[in-house]
Design a protein around this motif. Structure first.
Motif, PDB file in Angstrom:
ATOM      1  N   THR A   1     -58.460 137.994 -32.020  1.00  0.00           N
ATOM      2  CA  THR A   1     -57.225 137.241 -32.252  1.00  0.00           C
ATOM      3  C   THR A   1     -56.072 137.745 -31.395  1.00  0.00           C
ATOM      4  OG1 THR A   1     -56.613 138.706 -34.074  1.00  0.00           O
ATOM      5  CG2 THR A   1     -57.835 136.698 -34.630  1.00  0.00           C
ATOM      6  N   PHE A   2     -56.302 138.740 -30.605  1.00  0.00           N
ATOM      7  CA  PHE A   2     -55.263 139.316 -29.756  1.00  0.00           C
ATOM      8  C   PHE A   2     -55.217 138.607 -28.414  1.00  0.00           C
ATOM      9  CE2 PHE A   2     -56.762 142.863 -32.426  1.00  0.00           C
ATOM     10  CZ  PHE A   2     -55.605 143.165 -33.099  1.00  0.00           C
ATOM     11  N   GLN A   3     -54.011 138.442 -27.906  1.00  0.00           N
ATOM     12  CA  GLN A   3     -53.835 137.910 -26.553  1.00  0.00           C
ATOM     13  C   GLN A   3     -52.823 138.791 -25.828  1.00  0.00           C
ATOM     14  OE1 GLN A   3     -52.715 133.829 -26.389  1.00  0.00           O
ATOM     15  NE2 GLN A   3     -54.759 133.121 -26.993  1.00  0.00           N
ATOM     16  N   ILE A   4     -53.200 139.196 -24.607  1.00  0.00           N
ATOM     17  CA  ILE A   4     -52.331 140.069 -23.822  1.00  0.00           C
ATOM     18  C   ILE A   4     -52.095 139.397 -22.479  1.00  0.00           C
ATOM     19  CG2 ILE A   4     -52.140 142.349 -22.744  1.00  0.00           C
ATOM     20  CD1 ILE A   4     -54.005 143.421 -24.872  1.00  0.00           C
ATOM     21  N   HIS A   5     -50.817 139.397 -22.025  1.00  0.00           N
ATOM     22  CA  HIS A   5     -50.472 138.880 -20.704  1.00  0.00           C
ATOM     23  C   HIS A   5     -50.147 140.091 -19.826  1.00  0.00           C
ATOM     24  CE1 HIS A   5     -50.285 134.838 -22.260  1.00  0.00           C
ATOM     25  NE2 HIS A   5     -49.509 135.257 -23.256  1.00  0.00           N
ATOM     26  N   THR A   6     -50.943 140.255 -18.789  1.00  0.00           N
ATOM     27  CA  THR A   6     -50.744 141.384 -17.871  1.00  0.00           C
ATOM     28  C   THR A   6     -51.214 140.986 -16.484  1.00  0.00           C
ATOM     29  OG1 THR A   6     -51.184 143.740 -17.549  1.00  0.00           O
ATOM     30  CG2 THR A   6     -52.954 142.448 -18.417  1.00  0.00           C
ATOM     31  N   SER A   7     -50.974 141.873 -15.511  1.00  0.00           N
ATOM     32  CA  SER A   7     -51.422 141.554 -14.153  1.00  0.00           C
ATOM     33  C   SER A   7     -52.924 141.798 -14.068  1.00  0.00           C
ATOM     34  CB  SER A   7     -50.680 142.415 -13.125  1.00  0.00           C
ATOM     35  OG  SER A   7     -51.116 143.758 -13.224  1.00  0.00           O
ATOM     36  N   LEU A   8     -53.537 141.122 -13.117  1.00  0.00           N
ATOM     37  CA  LEU A   8     -54.990 141.231 -12.916  1.00  0.00           C
ATOM     38  C   LEU A   8     -55.365 142.676 -12.570  1.00  0.00           C
ATOM     39  CD1 LEU A   8     -57.758 139.880 -12.613  1.00  0.00           C
ATOM     40  CD2 LEU A   8     -57.177 139.416 -10.229  1.00  0.00           C
ATOM     41  N   ALA A   9     -54.567 143.347 -11.785  1.00  0.00           N
ATOM     42  CA  ALA A   9     -54.873 144.724 -11.385  1.00  0.00           C
ATOM     43  C   ALA A   9     -54.905 145.650 -12.596  1.00  0.00           C
ATOM     44  CB  ALA A   9     -53.840 145.214 -10.384  1.00  0.00           C
ATOM     45  N   VAL A  10     -53.934 145.499 -13.492  1.00  0.00           N
ATOM     46  CA  VAL A  10     -53.899 146.349 -14.691  1.00  0.00           C
ATOM     47  C   VAL A  10     -55.122 146.073 -15.546  1.00  0.00           C
ATOM     48  CG1 VAL A  10     -52.629 146.836 -16.817  1.00  0.00           C
ATOM     49  CG2 VAL A  10     -51.396 146.587 -14.672  1.00  0.00           C
ATOM     50  N   ALA A  11     -55.484 144.825 -15.696  1.00  0.00           N
ATOM     51  CA  ALA A  11     -56.648 144.466 -16.516  1.00  0.00           C
ATOM     52  C   ALA A  11     -57.917 145.071 -15.932  1.00  0.00           C
ATOM     53  CB  ALA A  11     -56.767 142.954 -16.611  1.00  0.00           C
ATOM     54  N   VAL A  12     -58.082 144.976 -14.604  1.00  0.00           N
ATOM     55  CA  VAL A  12     -59.290 145.525 -13.973  1.00  0.00           C
ATOM     56  C   VAL A  12     -59.285 147.048 -14.062  1.00  0.00           C
ATOM     57  CG1 VAL A  12     -60.482 145.756 -11.771  1.00  0.00           C
ATOM     58  CG2 VAL A  12     -59.633 143.542 -12.483  1.00  0.00           C
ATOM     59  N   LEU A  13     -58.137 147.685 -13.844  1.00  0.00           N
ATOM     60  CA  LEU A  13     -58.075 149.144 -13.939  1.00  0.00           C
ATOM     61  C   LEU A  13     -58.340 149.628 -15.365  1.00  0.00           C
ATOM     62  CD1 LEU A  13     -55.094 149.965 -11.556  1.00  0.00           C
ATOM     63  CD2 LEU A  13     -57.532 150.275 -11.138  1.00  0.00           C
ATOM     64  N   VAL A  14     -57.851 148.892 -16.357  1.00  0.00           N
ATOM     65  CA  VAL A  14     -58.146 149.257 -17.754  1.00  0.00           C
ATOM     66  C   VAL A  14     -59.642 149.112 -18.013  1.00  0.00           C
ATOM     67  CG1 VAL A  14     -57.818 148.545 -20.167  1.00  0.00           C
ATOM     68  CG2 VAL A  14     -55.846 148.781 -18.647  1.00  0.00           C
ATOM     69  N   ALA A  15     -60.251 148.033 -17.486  1.00  0.00           N
ATOM     70  CA  ALA A  15     -61.695 147.848 -17.653  1.00  0.00           C
ATOM     71  C   ALA A  15     -62.463 148.974 -16.950  1.00  0.00           C
ATOM     72  CB  ALA A  15     -62.114 146.491 -17.107  1.00  0.00           C
ATOM     73  N   LEU A  16     -61.992 149.362 -15.753  1.00  0.00           N
ATOM     74  CA  LEU A  16     -62.621 150.467 -15.022  1.00  0.00           C
ATOM     75  C   LEU A  16     -62.492 151.764 -15.822  1.00  0.00           C
ATOM     76  CD1 LEU A  16     -63.956 151.534 -12.390  1.00  0.00           C
ATOM     77  CD2 LEU A  16     -61.646 151.939 -11.533  1.00  0.00           C
ATOM     78  N   GLY A  17     -61.321 152.039 -16.365  1.00  0.00           N
ATOM     79  CA  GLY A  17     -61.107 153.240 -17.188  1.00  0.00           C
ATOM     80  C   GLY A  17     -61.996 153.231 -18.418  1.00  0.00           C
ATOM     81  N   ALA A  18     -62.110 152.065 -19.067  1.00  0.00           N
ATOM     82  CA  ALA A  18     -62.973 151.966 -20.251  1.00  0.00           C
ATOM     83  C   ALA A  18     -64.426 152.231 -19.868  1.00  0.00           C
ATOM     84  CB  ALA A  18     -62.826 150.590 -20.895  1.00  0.00           C
ATOM     85  N   GLY A  19     -64.855 151.739 -18.718  1.00  0.00           N
ATOM     86  CA  GLY A  19     -66.223 151.977 -18.247  1.00  0.00           C
ATOM     87  C   GLY A  19     -66.473 153.461 -17.985  1.00  0.00           C
ATOM     88  N   ILE A  20     -65.480 154.103 -17.373  1.00  0.00           N
ATOM     89  CA  ILE A  20     -65.610 155.549 -17.107  1.00  0.00           C
ATOM     90  C   ILE A  20     -65.677 156.317 -18.421  1.00  0.00           C
ATOM     91  CG2 ILE A  20     -64.389 157.554 -16.174  1.00  0.00           C
ATOM     92  CD1 ILE A  20     -63.395 155.712 -13.917  1.00  0.00           C
ATOM     93  N   LEU A  21     -64.832 155.963 -19.368  1.00  0.00           N
ATOM     94  CA  LEU A  21     -64.818 156.621 -20.668  1.00  0.00           C
ATOM     95  C   LEU A  21     -66.145 156.442 -21.399  1.00  0.00           C
ATOM     96  CD1 LEU A  21     -63.116 158.206 -22.717  1.00  0.00           C
ATOM     97  CD2 LEU A  21     -62.414 156.002 -23.663  1.00  0.00           C
ATOM     98  N   ILE A  22     -66.678 155.228 -21.384  1.00  0.00           N
ATOM     99  CA  ILE A  22     -67.971 154.966 -22.040  1.00  0.00           C
ATOM    100  C   ILE A  22     -69.085 155.764 -21.354  1.00  0.00           C
ATOM    101  CG2 ILE A  22     -69.728 153.192 -22.441  1.00  0.00           C
ATOM    102  CD1 ILE A  22     -67.392 151.222 -22.913  1.00  0.00           C
ATOM    103  N   THR A  23     -69.050 155.800 -20.028  1.00  0.00           N
ATOM    104  CA  THR A  23     -70.064 156.567 -19.288  1.00  0.00           C
ATOM    105  C   THR A  23     -70.000 158.046 -19.662  1.00  0.00           C
ATOM    106  OG1 THR A  23     -69.938 155.011 -17.444  1.00  0.00           O
ATOM    107  CG2 THR A  23     -70.895 157.172 -16.990  1.00  0.00           C
TER     108      THR A  23
END
Length: 160
Positions: A32-54
């Protein structure tokens, strides 16, 4: 290790270049959450989450590896101590062996000396037997003050 650092630096440079070139605003919806952000921030957050999960997934393997390494080090230390004890025992046994080899050599020398003595005694006895076989020699018994009388031979059992 330096290869890992160089690789991490290259990934960071590529991520910064990507962030500078992609400043477009995007909407990210999650449940139910919606966030408006730049594409770069979204990709970097996804990259950080991937690193954290790894990292989280690799932690148990690293812990297991350290435990195995610790156990192997303990086993190696125990085996080295056992090897040192066995080496010390081998050295002790070698000293004992050398001592017994020396004793054996001394015994063999003594046996050779005794065999020589036996051979000379045997030769003397054989010479004496040969002289006795040639003829009786007159020999006078030595007279001494403490001669004891000889006992007569025992009587035969049927004659008194």
């Amino acid at each position: 290790m330096p290869i890992f650092l160089i690789l991490a630096l290259l990934i960071a440079i590529v991520a910064v270049i990507f962030a500078v070139q992609n400043v477009t605003l995007v909407t990210i919806a999650f449940f139910t959450f919606q966030i408006h952000t730049s594409l770069a921030v979204a990709v970097l957050v996804a990259l950080g989450a991937g690193i954290l999960i790894t990292l989280l997934v690799s932690v148990p393997g690293r812990i297991r590896g350290r435990m195995n390494r610790t156990n192997q080090n303990k086993k190696m230390t125990a085996l080295e101590a056992e090897r040192n004890q066995l080496q010390q025992r081998v050295n002790e046994v070698s000293v004992d062996r050398d001592k017994y080899v020396k004793q054996l050599g001394d015994s063999q020398k003594e046996i050779a000396k005794l065999e020589e003595q036996l051979a000379s005694i045997s030769a003397a006895l054989q010479e004496k037997d040969e002289q006795a076989a040639k003829g009786p020699s007159i020999s006078t018994p030595a007279i001494s003050g403490d001669t004891q009388p000889t006992n007569p031979p025992p009587a035969e059992p049927g004659n008194p």
